[in-house]
Design a protein around this motif. Structure first.
Motif, PDB file in Angstrom:
ATOM      1  N   GLY A  58     125.589  -2.547  56.998  1.00 56.43           N
ATOM      2  CA  GLY A  58     124.365  -3.018  57.025  1.00 56.43           C
ATOM      3  C   GLY A  58     123.373  -2.160  57.268  1.00 56.43           C
ATOM      4  O   GLY A  58     122.444  -2.396  58.350  1.00 56.43           O
ATOM      5  N   SER A  59     123.387  -0.958  56.728  1.00 61.75           N
ATOM      6  CA  SER A  59     122.869   0.134  57.308  1.00 61.75           C
ATOM      7  C   SER A  59     121.046   0.149  56.953  1.00 61.75           C
ATOM      8  O   SER A  59     120.350   0.754  57.666  1.00 61.75           O
ATOM      9  N   GLY A  60     120.590  -0.525  56.030  1.00 62.62           N
ATOM     10  CA  GLY A  60     119.310  -0.695  55.763  1.00 62.62           C
ATOM     11  C   GLY A  60     118.901   0.533  55.188  1.00 62.62           C
ATOM     12  O   GLY A  60     119.703   1.168  54.445  1.00 62.62           O
ATOM     13  N   VAL A  61     117.830   0.924  55.595  1.00 64.43           N
ATOM     14  CA  VAL A  61     117.113   2.235  55.011  1.00 64.43           C
ATOM     15  C   VAL A  61     117.386   3.338  55.919  1.00 64.43           C
ATOM     16  O   VAL A  61     116.844   4.403  55.694  1.00 64.43           O
ATOM     17  N   SER A  65     121.354   5.223  61.036  1.00 66.06           N
ATOM     18  CA  SER A  65     122.541   6.042  60.317  1.00 66.06           C
ATOM     19  C   SER A  65     121.890   7.418  60.151  1.00 66.06           C
ATOM     20  O   SER A  65     122.552   8.639  60.299  1.00 66.06           O
ATOM     21  N   ILE A  66     120.580   7.602  59.802  1.00 69.36           N
ATOM     22  CA  ILE A  66     119.786   8.846  59.750  1.00 69.36           C
ATOM     23  C   ILE A  66     119.830   9.721  61.017  1.00 69.36           C
ATOM     24  O   ILE A  66     120.236  10.742  61.057  1.00 69.36           O
ATOM     25  N   ILE A  84     123.750  -4.493  51.205  1.00 70.89           N
ATOM     26  CA  ILE A  84     123.904  -5.405  49.821  1.00 70.89           C
ATOM     27  C   ILE A  84     122.568  -5.327  49.163  1.00 70.89           C
ATOM     28  O   ILE A  84     122.439  -5.799  48.150  1.00 70.89           O
ATOM     29  N   LEU A  85     121.461  -4.642  49.734  1.00 72.22           N
ATOM     30  CA  LEU A  85     120.055  -4.472  49.056  1.00 72.22           C
ATOM     31  C   LEU A  85     120.140  -3.139  48.427  1.00 72.22           C
ATOM     32  O   LEU A  85     120.086  -2.039  49.077  1.00 72.22           O
ATOM     33  N   GLU A  86     119.993  -3.142  47.266  1.00 75.57           N
ATOM     34  CA  GLU A  86     119.944  -1.944  46.256  1.00 75.57           C
ATOM     35  C   GLU A  86     118.854  -0.954  46.751  1.00 75.57           C
ATOM     36  O   GLU A  86     118.735   0.236  46.766  1.00 75.57           O
ATOM     37  N   GLN A  87     117.695  -1.932  46.918  1.00 72.63           N
ATOM     38  CA  GLN A  87     116.178  -1.067  47.175  1.00 72.63           C
ATOM     39  C   GLN A  87     116.325  -0.420  48.668  1.00 72.63           C
ATOM     40  O   GLN A  87     115.988   0.715  48.706  1.00 72.63           O
ATOM     41  N   ALA A  88     117.120  -1.190  49.496  1.00 70.11           N
ATOM     42  CA  ALA A  88     117.548  -0.239  50.962  1.00 70.11           C
ATOM     43  C   ALA A  88     117.996   0.956  50.733  1.00 70.11           C
ATOM     44  O   ALA A  88     117.879   1.808  51.401  1.00 70.11           O
ATOM     45  N   LEU A  89     119.179   0.828  50.066  1.00 68.02           N
ATOM     46  CA  LEU A  89     119.982   2.056  49.705  1.00 68.02           C
ATOM     47  C   LEU A  89     119.394   3.254  48.977  1.00 68.02           C
ATOM     48  O   LEU A  89     119.377   4.454  49.292  1.00 68.02           O
ATOM     49  N   GLU A  90     118.313   2.857  48.098  1.00 61.66           N
ATOM     50  CA  GLU A  90     117.565   3.668  47.281  1.00 61.66           C
ATOM     51  C   GLU A  90     116.569   4.361  48.184  1.00 61.66           C
ATOM     52  O   GLU A  90     116.443   5.636  48.443  1.00 61.66           O
ATOM     53  N   LYS A  91     116.092   3.822  49.279  1.00 59.74           N
ATOM     54  CA  LYS A  91     115.132   3.973  50.386  1.00 59.74           C
ATOM     55  C   LYS A  91     115.655   5.254  51.227  1.00 59.74           C
ATOM     56  O   LYS A  91     115.291   6.225  51.677  1.00 59.74           O
ATOM     57  N   LEU A  92     117.285   4.554  51.546  1.00 58.30           N
ATOM     58  CA  LEU A  92     117.997   5.497  52.440  1.00 58.30           C
ATOM     59  C   LEU A  92     118.097   6.941  52.141  1.00 58.30           C
ATOM     60  O   LEU A  92     118.046   8.074  52.496  1.00 58.30           O
ATOM     61  N   LYS A  93     118.387   6.963  50.434  1.00 53.59           N
ATOM     62  CA  LYS A  93     118.499   8.152  49.901  1.00 53.59           C
ATOM     63  C   LYS A  93     117.535   9.001  50.035  1.00 53.59           C
ATOM     64  O   LYS A  93     117.406  10.256  50.200  1.00 53.59           O
ATOM     65  N   GLU A  94     116.204   8.576  49.774  1.00 57.54           N
ATOM     66  CA  GLU A  94     115.144   9.230  49.820  1.00 57.54           C
ATOM     67  C   GLU A  94     114.936   9.798  51.402  1.00 57.54           C
ATOM     68  O   GLU A  94     114.365  10.960  51.191  1.00 57.54           O
ATOM     69  N   TYR A  95     115.089   9.025  52.164  1.00 54.74           N
ATOM     70  CA  TYR A  95     114.799   9.184  53.699  1.00 54.74           C
ATOM     71  C   TYR A  95     115.851  10.409  53.973  1.00 54.74           C
ATOM     72  O   TYR A  95     115.728  11.308  54.708  1.00 54.74           O
ATOM     73  N   SER A  96     116.998  10.306  53.574  1.00 56.13           N
ATOM     74  CA  SER A  96     118.115  11.369  53.681  1.00 56.13           C
ATOM     75  C   SER A  96     117.538  12.572  53.103  1.00 56.13           C
ATOM     76  O   SER A  96     117.843  13.722  54.075  1.00 56.13           O
ATOM     77  N   ASP A  97     116.985  12.465  52.112  1.00 56.71           N
ATOM     78  CA  ASP A  97     116.382  14.088  51.648  1.00 56.71           C
ATOM     79  C   ASP A  97     115.276  14.544  52.689  1.00 56.71           C
ATOM     80  O   ASP A  97     115.254  15.586  53.024  1.00 56.71           O
ATOM     81  N   ASN A 102     121.153  14.554  53.618  1.00 54.38           N
ATOM     82  CA  ASN A 102     121.619  13.591  52.516  1.00 54.38           C
ATOM     83  C   ASN A 102     123.343  14.255  52.377  1.00 54.38           C
ATOM     84  O   ASN A 102     124.084  13.322  51.920  1.00 54.38           O
ATOM     85  N   SER A 103     123.631  15.447  52.548  1.00 51.30           N
ATOM     86  CA  SER A 103     125.031  15.763  52.697  1.00 51.30           C
ATOM     87  C   SER A 103     125.957  15.082  53.559  1.00 51.30           C
ATOM     88  O   SER A 103     127.049  15.262  53.571  1.00 51.30           O
ATOM     89  N   TYR A 104     125.242  14.427  54.526  1.00 51.32           N
ATOM     90  CA  TYR A 104     126.117  13.685  55.622  1.00 51.32           C
ATOM     91  C   TYR A 104     126.122  12.206  55.328  1.00 51.32           C
ATOM     92  O   TYR A 104     126.745  11.589  56.145  1.00 51.32           O
ATOM     93  N   ILE A 105     125.577  11.635  54.187  1.00 48.18           N
ATOM     94  CA  ILE A 105     125.337  10.353  54.030  1.00 48.18           C
ATOM     95  C   ILE A 105     126.064  10.045  52.950  1.00 48.18           C
ATOM     96  O   ILE A 105     125.739  10.553  51.595  1.00 48.18           O
TER      97      ILE A 105
END
Length: 236
Positions: A58-61, A65-66, A84-97, A102-105
């Motif tokens: 349930g990581s959210g954005v 985890s960051i 469960i939310l695709e938008q949350a994971l898309e935001k997470l990828k953006e914030y990881s960058d 991003n290499s750790y997520i």
């Protein structure tokens, strides 16, 4: 899946997606402004580890985890993020960058009730305000059992769960159906934890009463709950 669960998940999706659009990660003024103190304090138990495997259910954005991934820059490791939310994971990828992690997520789109946890696959497993959103009490218990089985020796589980939830329409004063798929009594949840973590070292546990205002269907709603924090370490 029954209509009640589908309705709750649709309401929660709308609430979270609106929050993710209105507030940036770590921006003051919302619950996204900083990671959970207990999650980060518990992470210090792994300071001596040269490699660390983490699961965020349930990581959210990436509220937690960051910052955890940032701790891996001086060593090796991975944070597996499930939501469960695709938008949350898309935001997470953006914030990881944005935060250079991003290499750790690693992201996985899944209901946490369906996600299969590799036996003894993780040093640190966290779930923050997510277990109450699985589809049933049985799945709630099953996920905890999978967390237990998925933890390495000397690994730690950190669970934060809302129980005894109430929602009150602030304009009418009327009680609403809480938007929680599993709304356990606090004592019952504590008993489930105690049974699941028999033989573990219970490092920390507390119950805190929470109240905050949210918006549902453009109306202000007071959300009240008991927030259980439970931290346990596998000793053998």
């Amino acid at each position: 899946m029954d209509e009640r669960i589908l309705m709750i998940r649709d309401e929660e999706r709308k609430y979270h997606e609106a929050c993710y659009e209105q507030h940036q990660l770590f921006e003051p003024g919302s619950w996204l402004n900083k990671p959970v103190i207990t999650v980060m304090d518990t992470l210090k138990a792994f300071d001596a580890y040269e490699e660390l495997s983490v699961l965020d259910l349930g990581s959210g954005v990436g509220r937690n985890s960051i910052p955890i991934a940032q701790s891996l820059k001086s060593r090796s490791g991975q944070v597996v993020c499930v939501d469960i939310l695709e938008q949350a994971l898309e935001k997470l990828k953006e914030y990881s960058d944005t935060y250079g992690v991003n290499s750790y997520i690693s992201t996985h789109l899944s209901d946490i009730g369906d996600y299969e946890i590799k036996p003894e696959g993780f040093d640190y497993i966290i779930t923050v305000s997510s277990l109450e959103h699985v589809a049933s009490e049985q799945i709630f218990t099953d996920v905890i059992r999978k967390m237990v089985c998925g933890t390495k020796v000397n690994g730690i589980n950190c669970l934060i769960v809302n129980t005894n939830c109430q929602e009150i329409d602030l304009l009418s004063g009327s009680l609403l159906e809480p938007m929680m798929e599993v709304n356990l009594a606090t004592e019952k949840a504590a008993n489930i934890f105690a049974e699941a973590y028999q033989g573990w070292d219970i490092s920390y546990t507390t119950v805190k009463q929470l109240e905050f205002t949210i918006e549902r269907n453009e109306r202000p709603v007071l959300l009240k709950s008991d927030c259980i924090t439970y931290v346990a370490r596998r000793v053998n």
